[in-house]
Design a protein around this motif. Structure first.
Motif: not given
Length: 636
Positions: A364, A400, A445
């Motif tokens: 992520p 994210t 992100y």
């Protein structure tokens, strides 16, 4: 195919007879005793029997080992078994199934009648010039009907089939004196000593244990037929699921949108029917693809716990089969299903496992740079993680983003992030970084400052409505923060209690507005609410909350531009929630304020027509500054 193989080997065997070879072959074929035809038939049958043993897999291998198969026999079988193993279990089983089909269709049986002999003579006179040419011819002939066996013939040692046939023909001829005396075996003796030993051992085993081997291979054929039935049922289950899911939701990591996709009673009923059919299949024969597909369907109809279990099963099956990429994706999908159940700690553990297996596609954010502590929550367009910066030694929050759910382009959001980074206001959460977790720039992100507070939504749920003095303090802090952002040309677009963090510091209320610019499209919000899917998933809950606070022009109800006045509307609705625990207070609620100026302020903010609404936060602050606060006490 059989006659090409036989013709090639016989041509090699009879080339010592020169011009008389064809005449001799015709004489043997017409021989009433059929000695030569029977020798060919025996050699052919044993050649394919050896191939069946080679592709039968571990169960047959175990059976053979129990009968003390010799090293020489293994020397012939093992190379084929090793090659099959390298191609994968699915390929081996497919080859075995095709062999079973060919045998059931009599495609592996020679016709030793005079009519069959004519096919042999025709093949004899048109033989390929080499083993490689023979392999290519055989492969091409069966490619359409038996693609996996075609691949074996083309890609494995092109001498294996003719060598095996040649050996067994030699031994079949050797047991027939007339044939043996007339043939010289120079052309048949093209095997190394070790190969001769192996084939000789197999010849003995096939003779001594022929009946037992036939029984075992019949059992194996039955197993292959059962596998074919299972595969057909699995395919039917997949097709039933895929008729419900769009292409974008059939493969790859699942997205939040899947969780609010299907909710009709017929969809739930379909899941129940398919679950029953799945349970009827042997547990050891469930494929990753079927488990993954039914997990997706379960998530789509809102059965998140069931979906998570199917993804867990898929990961286990993938791990057993050495399918790392499939295991990683199943782990990630399990993480998504756990998020829907708000099982934050378990979800984080599963996500980290998935990212370790496939960091390129599932990480992520840079996990070496940011140590993940916990999941703070998940919403319609992203997941918030509390992390610790490994190198700079301070806590951060990383959000994210699901780019497909956002109203605006990620590049625009990042541009506004750069502006927010330079706005040092106590009421605006600081943006410290933004980036993508992958080279393809599909997983964006944001890195934000950590603020140890709770959402206004959470506070109201635990403690009830705010007093008028408390609401005024909240209103002024929020208005100042939004006014500062608006002066830089940045609208929040999703002001609501969930996006207001609060805490007490030295007896003073502190707030932080989060998620600037991270709004889902108004059409998406309206569609979710009107379909009755609000509050049935993370995405639905988030969009349902947004719907309650969004200005009419954001939802497409009015043909008007979105601007500062849109945030003013959501601000007024948020104050209503704080005062009355509802974003849509009644007339009696307002009467209960006793004519307080705050009622007029809220009323001016939530006018439906944006032209008649308070236009910006300069005006809002001007009104707030005229209100007497009476020393409010805000306790948390």
């Amino acid at each position: 195919m059989l006659y090409k193989l036989c013709g090639f080997v016989v041509n090699n065997a009879l080339n010592v007879l020169g011009d008389k070879a064809v005449d001799q072959l015709q004489a043997w074929i017409q021989d009433p005793k059929q000695e030569f035809a029977q020798a060919l038939d025996q050699a052919n049958a044993r050649t394919w029997r050896v191939l069946e043993l080679a592709v039968a897999g571990n169960s047959m291998g175990q059976w053979l080992r129990q009968r003390l198969i010799t090293g020489a026999e293994r020397g012939v079988l093992a190379p084929v078994q090793i090659w099959m193993h390298e191609q994968g279990e699915e390929f081996r089983l497919a080859c075995a199934a095709e062999l079973c089909t060919m045998r059931s269709q009599q495609r592996l049986t020679l016709d030793i009648s005079p009519a069959g002999g004519r096919h042999l003579i025709a093949a004899y006179t048109q033989v390929p010039g080499s083993e490689a040419a023979l392999a290519n011819a055989l492969s091409t002939e069966i490619q359409a009907e038996f693609p996996n066996l075609s691949r074996f013939v083309a890609e494995y040692d092109n001498q294996w089939l003719p060598q095996t046939f040649r050996y067994f023909l030699k031994h079949a001829v050797a047991t027939r004196p007339l044939l043996r005396d007339m043939l010289q075996f120079k052309a048949l003796e093209r095997l190394q000593d070790t190969q001769v030993q192996g084939f000789s051992a197999l010849e003995q085993m096939l003779t001594e244990q022929g009946a037992a081997i036939e029984t075992e291979l019949q059992h194996f054929g039955s197993s292959i037929a059962e596998l074919q039935r299972i595969n057909a049922e699995s395919l039917a289950i997949l097709q039933a699921i895929y008729t419900k899911l769009s292409n974008s939701h059939r493969q790859g990591p699942i997205s939040p949108r899947l969780s609010s996709m299907l909710r009709s009673s017929s969809d739930v009923e379909l899941l129940q029917i398919l679950e029953q059919r799945l349970q009827a299949l042997p547990a050891g024969q469930l494929s990753v693809e079927v488990l993954d597909a039914i997990g997706r369907l379960a998530v789509a109809v809102g059965k998140f716990a069931a979906g998570q279990q199917y993804f867990q099963q898929a990961a286990t099956v993938a791990q057993a089969g050495g399918q790392l990429a499939a295991e990683a994706q199943a782990q990630y999908n399990q993480y998504r299903a756990l998020l829907e159940q708000q099982q934050w700690d378990v979800a984080l553990a599963i996500l980290l496992q998935a990212a370790k297996l496939d960091p390129q596609n599932l990480r992520p954010f840079p996990l070496d740079k940011f140590q993940t502590k916990r999941i703070l929550g998940a919403g319609g367009f992203g997941v918030a993680f509390e992390c610790y910066h490994t190198w700079l030694k301070y806590p951060v929050v990383i959000k994210t983003l699901y780019r497909e759910e956002l109203e605006r382009d990620i590049a625009e959001i990042f541009r506004e992030g750069a502006i927010l980074r330079n706005i040092h206001h106590p009421g605006i959460i600081g943006i410290t970084d933004c980036d993508y977790a992958d080279v393809a720039q599909t997983r964006p992100y944001l890195v934000m400052e950590y603020f140890p507070g709770e959402s206004l939504e959470s506070y109201l749920a635990q403690h009830g409505a705010l007093s008028i003095p408390q609401t005024l303090v909240l209103a002024k802090l929020m208005a100042e923060a939004l006014h500062t952002a608006h002066q830089q040309g940045i609208w929040h677009r999703d002001v609501k209690p969930d996006n207001v963090l609060i805490r007490m510091q030295d007896s003073q209320l502190q707030i932080k507005l989060i998620d600037f610019g991270l709004a889902v499209s108004g059409q998406r919000v309206v569609k979710t609410v009107l379909s009755g899917l609000a509050n049935q998933s993370i995405l639905g809950t988030s969009l349902g909350g947004t719907f309650q606070y969004s200005a009419p022009e954001q939802l497409g109800n009015l043909k008007a531009a979105v601007g500062p006045w849109s945030d003013v509307y959501a601000f007024g609705k948020t104050l209503s929630k704080a005062l009355f625990l509802t974003s849509a207070p009644s007339f009696d609620d307002y009467i209960g304020l006793g004519g307080h100026a705050l009622a007029k302020l809220i009323g001016g903010c939530i006018v439906e027509d944006p032209k008649k609404r308070l236009q910006d936060f300069a005006v809002v602050l001007e009104q707030l500054n005229r209100v007497t606060l009476d020393n409010p006490v805000f306790k948390i």
